[in-house]
Design an enzyme around this catalytic site. Structure first.
Site, PDB file in Angstrom:
ATOM      1  N   LYS A  75      -2.145  10.451   9.322  1.00 54.38           N
ATOM      2  CA  LYS A  75      -1.683   9.121   8.890  1.00 54.38           C
ATOM      3  C   LYS A  75      -1.694   8.157  10.078  1.00 54.38           C
ATOM      4  O   LYS A  75      -1.076   8.420  11.109  1.00 54.38           O
ATOM      5  CB  LYS A  75      -0.254   9.227   8.335  1.00 54.38           C
ATOM      6  CG  LYS A  75       0.449   7.870   8.125  1.00 54.38           C
ATOM      7  CD  LYS A  75       1.874   8.031   7.571  1.00 54.38           C
ATOM      8  CE  LYS A  75       2.620   6.695   7.504  1.00 54.38           C
ATOM      9  NZ  LYS A  75       4.000   6.818   6.987  1.00 54.38           N
ATOM     10  N   ASP A 131       4.344  -0.227  10.099  1.00 56.95           N
ATOM     11  CA  ASP A 131       4.896  -0.064   8.749  1.00 56.95           C
ATOM     12  C   ASP A 131       6.110  -0.965   8.577  1.00 56.95           C
ATOM     13  O   ASP A 131       7.213  -0.624   9.009  1.00 56.95           O
ATOM     14  CB  ASP A 131       5.275   1.414   8.523  1.00 56.95           C
ATOM     15  CG  ASP A 131       5.796   1.665   7.107  1.00 56.95           C
ATOM     16  OD1 ASP A 131       5.686   0.750   6.262  1.00 56.95           O
ATOM     17  OD2 ASP A 131       6.295   2.784   6.864  1.00 56.95           O
ATOM     18  N   LYS A 140      11.477  -2.964   5.015  1.00 62.15           N
ATOM     19  CA  LYS A 140      12.474  -2.201   5.778  1.00 62.15           C
ATOM     20  C   LYS A 140      13.504  -3.143   6.390  1.00 62.15           C
ATOM     21  O   LYS A 140      13.204  -4.316   6.640  1.00 62.15           O
ATOM     22  CB  LYS A 140      11.790  -1.441   6.922  1.00 62.15           C
ATOM     23  CG  LYS A 140      10.943  -0.266   6.494  1.00 62.15           C
ATOM     24  CD  LYS A 140      10.316   0.424   7.704  1.00 62.15           C
ATOM     25  CE  LYS A 140       9.450   1.598   7.281  1.00 62.15           C
ATOM     26  NZ  LYS A 140      10.198   2.697   6.649  1.00 62.15           N
ATOM     27  N   ASP A 179       4.040   4.735  13.575  1.00 61.73           N
ATOM     28  CA  ASP A 179       3.699   5.296  12.264  1.00 61.73           C
ATOM     29  C   ASP A 179       2.228   5.718  12.183  1.00 61.73           C
ATOM     30  O   ASP A 179       1.754   6.107  11.133  1.00 61.73           O
ATOM     31  CB  ASP A 179       4.046   4.268  11.171  1.00 61.73           C
ATOM     32  CG  ASP A 179       4.460   4.930   9.871  1.00 61.73           C
ATOM     33  OD1 ASP A 179       4.835   6.120   9.900  1.00 61.73           O
ATOM     34  OD2 ASP A 179       4.392   4.256   8.827  1.00 61.73           O
ATOM     35  N   GLU A 186       4.010   4.507   1.753  1.00 64.16           N
ATOM     36  CA  GLU A 186       2.587   4.184   1.851  1.00 64.16           C
ATOM     37  C   GLU A 186       1.771   5.284   2.527  1.00 64.16           C
ATOM     38  O   GLU A 186       0.561   5.383   2.316  1.00 64.16           O
ATOM     39  CB  GLU A 186       2.409   2.867   2.627  1.00 64.16           C
ATOM     40  CG  GLU A 186       2.378   2.987   4.162  1.00 64.16           C
ATOM     41  CD  GLU A 186       3.680   3.510   4.767  1.00 64.16           C
ATOM     42  OE1 GLU A 186       4.720   3.455   4.086  1.00 64.16           O
ATOM     43  OE2 GLU A 186       3.640   3.995   5.918  1.00 64.16           O
ATOM     44  N   ARG A 193       1.738   8.518   2.058  1.00 62.28           N
ATOM     45  CA  ARG A 193       1.163   9.459   1.093  1.00 62.28           C
ATOM     46  C   ARG A 193      -0.015   8.824   0.349  1.00 62.28           C
ATOM     47  O   ARG A 193      -0.928   9.523  -0.073  1.00 62.28           O
ATOM     48  CB  ARG A 193       2.262   9.952   0.139  1.00 62.28           C
ATOM     49  CG  ARG A 193       2.945   8.851  -0.622  1.00 62.28           C
ATOM     50  CD  ARG A 193       4.308   9.267  -1.176  1.00 62.28           C
ATOM     51  NE  ARG A 193       5.343   9.300  -0.127  1.00 62.28           N
ATOM     52  CZ  ARG A 193       6.593   9.666  -0.339  1.00 62.28           C
ATOM     53  NH1 ARG A 193       6.997  10.045  -1.538  1.00 62.28           N
ATOM     54  NH2 ARG A 193       7.465   9.672   0.659  1.00 62.28           N
TER      55      ARG A 193
END
Ligand code: BES
Ligand code: ZN
Ligand code: ZN
Length: 496
Positions: A265, A270, A277, A288, A349, A351
């Site tokens: 990933k 993010d 968030k 991330d 996001e 996944r």
């Protein structure tokens, strides 16, 4: 930093500091420590008697001008109880020694291994530990501490017959340690200096230098291939996504042999997207992309180690932003595999992009998959910042990984993947939904989502959200990116 091995008697080695380690046991004056005690006229036994040295884990005792040696200083590091001693202890001891001495102006260090330890694995572990401990995150500081550096790190305590094994360990350790620091450098970059495009350029440059095949998919090819899950995350940002593909093929690749697919990933930032968030701590979300950086680093190491197995690395890279074109909760997306996904939370996001990454890796021929991702905050609840969360669909494949982790000195812990958890992500309006409808089990439902795209292909998911970033500097490790799971994956591939 130069890392070498010297088979001369350690008393003859000139150094700013000679380091060794001592156990917390009833009579610590054993083997090399006893030898050193005699050379120094009973210095160590006096320090033990006075209570200054207890051998407690990572205790440090520095003595100036020890007699009987050619070292200006002697550093004794506690190794804890002998029964609890393992590869992780040795790595910490070496790392503590390096950072302790670097901060005190030493440039030439001799690290003396204890009796019975002079083998290949020990030399490799010490080399990796020294390189990892030497890593600093001062790239963007204008006032670097340039006078603080270790110039030579010499491993001692090996005989002439043990020398070849030790030097082999140093060569491997150098490759792996450098690769881990390469990954950490990528993770350390803030999102304004590392967009998906820049990450792809850096991966490509590394691949060309290392001799790996490289294919960078731009937004047009990503669209043509119908990678709808990756595109759904990317659409909220002005920065275009990339799908980074690196391939290592061994010289004598047998048809029918396993092909490893490493999927990482890489969300270069993010924000959470529309499911945004909280501001507090959001700056950390530059890491991330640690899963992707790890996989790119693994490929760098493999290119040099040349194992006998083909490895395909697939890294979906994007930002997760709440722009005007961003996807919204409730949106339904079609992944490359054809599965439809109801996006209930745009912050889940990782996944989504892994869904297309895993599917593409299989399409490229991967027969065994591993993904690494800073996937869930829930893994911090389950395992804190101590263990990597491991999830698997195939017992023997997962066991291989857990054994590799042990050998690499990386802490990993397996979590369950019962079918009951799969129910949590059954979709109401699409095939699956991207967050669980049950209470709890957040890391497991995240893993199940990815597994839906791995299908019958043996697959492992590593949740590194709790372990890829070190919040507080440790005596053996700088604050910031850790590069966790790289060594395990290198070992895994090498073991096949
Ligand atoms: N990147 C985060 C996970 C994360 C959290 C990494 C903390 C490092 C530290 C991921 O994309 C995310 O936001 N996950 C959500 C999932 C939830 C919406 C089901 C989370 O963990 O809150
Ligand atoms: Zn998120
Ligand atoms: Zn994320």
């Amino acid at each position: 930093m130069q890392i070498t091995l010297d088979t001369q008697p350690f008393a003859a080695l000139e150094a700013d500091a000679l380091v060794t380690y001592i156990f917390d046991e009833s009579d610590p004056m054993q083997g090399r420590v006893a030898e050193l005690d005699r050379l120094t006229g009973g210095l160590l036994s006096r320090l033990v008697k006075s209570g200054e040295i207890a051998g407690k884990s990572l205790e440090t005792t520095l003595v100036h001008a020890p007699q009987g040696t050619k070292a200006a200083r002697l550093l004794v590091v506690g190794a804890g109880k002998r029964e609890q001693y393992n590869a992780i202890t040795l790595r910490k001891v070496a790392g503590v020694a390096l950072r302790y001495l670097k901060s005190r102006g030493a440039h030439k260090v001799v690290f003396l291994v204890r009796e019975g330890a002079a083998n290949e694995n020990v030399a490799q572990a010490i080399t990796e530990a020294a390189l990892i401990a030497d890593f600093e995150t001062d790239k963007y500081k204008t006032d670097k501490k340039n006078d603080r550096f270790i110039e030579t790190f010499t491993i001692a305590g090996y005989s002439d017959t043990e020398k070849a094994a030790g030097e082999k360990g140093i060569v491997t350790g150098r490759i792996v340690g450098d690769a881990q620091n390469f990954a950490r450098d990528l993770v350390n970059e803030p999102s304004n200096k590392l967009t998906p495009k820049i990450l792809a350029q850096k991966a490509e440059a590394m691949a060309k230098e290392a001799g790996l095949a490289v294919d960078i998919l731009d937004e047009k090819r990503i669209t043509d291939l119908k990678m709808g899950a990756l595109l759904s995350v990317a659409q909220g940002s002005v920065e275009p996504p990339r799908m980074i593909v690196l391939t290592y093929a061994p010289a004598n690749n047998k048809p029918g042999a396993p092909v490893i697919g490493l999927v990482g990933k890489a969300v270069t930032f993010d924000t959470g997207g529309i499911s945004i968030k909280p501001a507090d701590g959001m700056e950390k979300m530059k890491y991330d992309m640690a899963g992707g950086a790890t996989m790119i680093g693994v490929m760098k190491a493999l290119a040099a180690l040349k194992p006998n197995v083909k490895v395909i690395c697939v890294v979906p890279a994007t930002e997760n932003m709440p722009g005007g074109k961003a996807q919204k909760p409730g949106d339904i997306q079609t992944a490359m595999s054809g599965k439809t996904i109801e996006v209930l939370n745009t912050d889940a996001e990782g996944r989504l992009i892994l869904a297309d990454g895993v599917h593409y890796a299989k399409q490229l021929g991967a027969t065994h998959l591993v993904d690494a991702a800073t996937l869930t905050g829930a893994i911090v609840v389950a395992l804190a910042n101590v263990n990597v969360g491991v999830f698997g669909s195939d017992r023997s494949w997962t066991d291989k990984l857990l054994a590799s982790a042990k050998a690499a000195g990386e802490k990993m812990w397996e979590l369950p993947m019962d079918d009951e958890y799969r129910e949590f992500i059954k979709g109401s309006f699409a095939d699956i939904q991207n967050i669980g409808s049950g209470k709890g089990g957040g890391s497991i439902t995240g893993a199940w989502f990815i597994r839906e795209f791995a299908g019958d292909t043996p697959w492992i998911h590593l949740d590194i959200a709790g372990t890829a970033w070190n919040d507080d500097a440790k005596p053996w490790l700088a604050k910031g990116p850790t590069g966790v799971s790289l060594r395990t994956l290198v070992n895994l591939v090498a073991s096949l």
